[in-house]
Design an enzyme around this catalytic site. Structure first.
Site, mmCIF file in Angstrom:
data_model
loop_
_atom_site.group_PDB
_atom_site.id
_atom_site.type_symbol
_atom_site.label_atom_id
_atom_site.label_comp_id
_atom_site.label_asym_id
_atom_site.label_seq_id
_atom_site.Cartn_x
_atom_site.Cartn_y
_atom_site.Cartn_z
ATOM 1 C CG ASP A 196 -2.052 1.020 1.095
ATOM 2 O OD1 ASP A 196 -2.897 0.925 0.194
ATOM 3 O OD2 ASP A 196 -2.023 1.961 1.909
ATOM 4 C CE1 TYR A 313 -5.222 6.755 -0.462
ATOM 5 C CE2 TYR A 313 -4.127 7.497 1.541
ATOM 6 C CZ TYR A 313 -4.692 6.490 0.782
ATOM 7 O OH TYR A 313 -4.705 5.204 1.255
ATOM 8 C CG HIS A 369 -5.040 -3.515 1.297
ATOM 9 N ND1 HIS A 369 -4.381 -3.027 0.195
ATOM 10 C CD2 HIS A 369 -4.945 -2.549 2.251
ATOM 11 C CE1 HIS A 369 -3.925 -1.806 0.457
ATOM 12 N NE2 HIS A 369 -4.246 -1.505 1.706
#
Length: 396
Positions: A196, A313, A369
């Site tokens: 991630d 982000y 994940h």
């Protein structure tokens, strides 16, 4: 404490760290949970999981009840504190000081291999807690073949927050991590691992820092191979785009409206539970226990770090998306890649080959994940196999 002695005398300020949340903070959290209203039932939130609409009102109601009546923060705090942890003070390239919090398992072996493992979002360094426990069960500190560092990304939990007066990106994180390793005497040759957001940090360490000799990833976002190559896949159509949008709506919100979402979730623990809890429920192959989910959320709440943890982000889909280019460049360092089918972006091995010097890979039949959290034994086996293959060559 075992595994807590650095192999060299640190050249940076280093202090032991334990979590100790004040009783009044715990009571305040319980009060806020009690006072928070549960929204009314709607078509969307009844059986929401089956409809693909997120978590249901019933899940929220049941989890809230468990949080209030059964969840024991002190028990979880004791489990986390059983692993050695520290805060190191390092400077960025402009000379500004940051405190980087990390858990660590230090070996007594002279030939131990340094490995830094970076967490993602909405995780934290405690994603690796089970992995630390598996390692300690497998190796004594006299036998441990590695020095293992598990940092909290700046902006998360107990590391310094991201600065209020300037930009801060993955490149900055990589620089600070490299400084920590150098200050511990481990910076001349180490391996980096991550998934991630941690995969971007790991890739940056490999790209920009000579001390990082090889990297292992359990998630990697790369573009499809160009048309005409054997790895090429057909472009997405509308159905594929809509499926992607369902998974990545959170990403667009955090990238384009980070202030709004940060203020919303930072002001109410039930809102935080919905937003983060959904990811653990939907992104895992097998949903983690409520104790696990609530420990992540409680830590975000106690440290007030949700608003500062989503800075990265904007570099994917937000206002700074064209600034950070490291992930668009070919990675020349030897790379290992573990494929898990329930990953939110299950990029196939042959795509990763187009962007990396891929020397090791393994495709798993299960797993999602949160690789370290879901299957610590599996991830450890992958990392160990990769290290055994690459270290004799890269450490020369």
């Amino acid at each position: 404490m075992s595994y807590s002695t650095p192999p060299f005398k640190p050249t940076i300020p280093l202090e032991p760290f334990t979590i100790s949340i004040p009783d009044e903070d715990i009571e305040e959290l319980k009060t806020l949970i009690k006072l928070s209203r549960l929204p009314k039932e709607t078509y969307e939130n009844i059986d929401a999981e089956k409809k693909g609409f997120g978590v249901s009102r019933k899940w929220l109601e049941d989890t809230r009840k468990y949080w209030l009546e059964e969840y024991d923060w002190r028990k979880q705090e004791s489990r986390i504190n059983a692993q050695p942890a520290f805060k190191a003070t390092v400077k960025n390239s402009d000379g500004l000081e940051y405190k980087i919090h990390f858990a660590a398992l230090f070996s007594k072996r002279k030939d131990a291999i340094p490995i830094i493992l970076s967490h993602g979002w909405p995780g934290a360094y405690i994603e690796f807690l089970g992995l630390m426990e598996v390692i300690r069960a497998k190796y004594s500190e006299d036998e441990l073949p590695y020095h293992l560092i598990f940092p909290s990304t700046p902006g998360y939990l107990f590391s310094s927050s991201t600065p209020n007066d300037r930009e801060f990106a993955i490149k900055d994180v990589g620089y600070l991590y490299d400084q920590v390793l150098k200050g511990l005497g481990l910076g001349d040759g180490y391996i980096a691992q991550g998934g991630d957001v941690g995969s971007h940090i790991t890739n940056e360490l490999g790209r920009s820092h000579e001390g990082c000799k090889a990297i292992h990833l359990n998630m990697r976002i790369v573009k499809p191979a160009p048309p005409g190559t054997p790895e090429h896949s057909q472009p997405w159509g509308i159905p594929e785009f809509l499926e992607w949008l369902q998974k990545y709506g959170y990403n667009l919100e955090q990238a384009t409206r980070p202030s709004t979402i940060g203020l919303v979730l930072g002001s109410n623990p039930i809102s935080l539970l919905c937003w983060i809890g959904e990811k653990f429920v939907e992104w895992s192959d097998e949903t983690p226990s409520l104790d696990t989910i609530l420990t992540f959320i409680s830590l975000y709440w106690f440290t007030d770090t949700f608003p500062s943890c989503i800075f990265s982000y904007r570099y994917g889909f937000g206002s700074k998306r064209n600034v950070h280019t490291a992930d668009k460049e070919y990675q020349h360092k030897p790379t290992g890649y573990s494929y898990f089918p329930k990953e939110i972006t299950p990029i196939p091995v042959h795509w990763v080959k187009t962007a990396h010097n891929l020397v090791w890979s393994r495709e798993h039949k299960t797993g999602g994940h949160f690789a370290a959290l879901e299957g610590p034994e599996v991830l450890l086996d992958d990392v160990e196999d990769f290290v055994k293959q690459v270290w004799p060559e890269v450490s020369k």
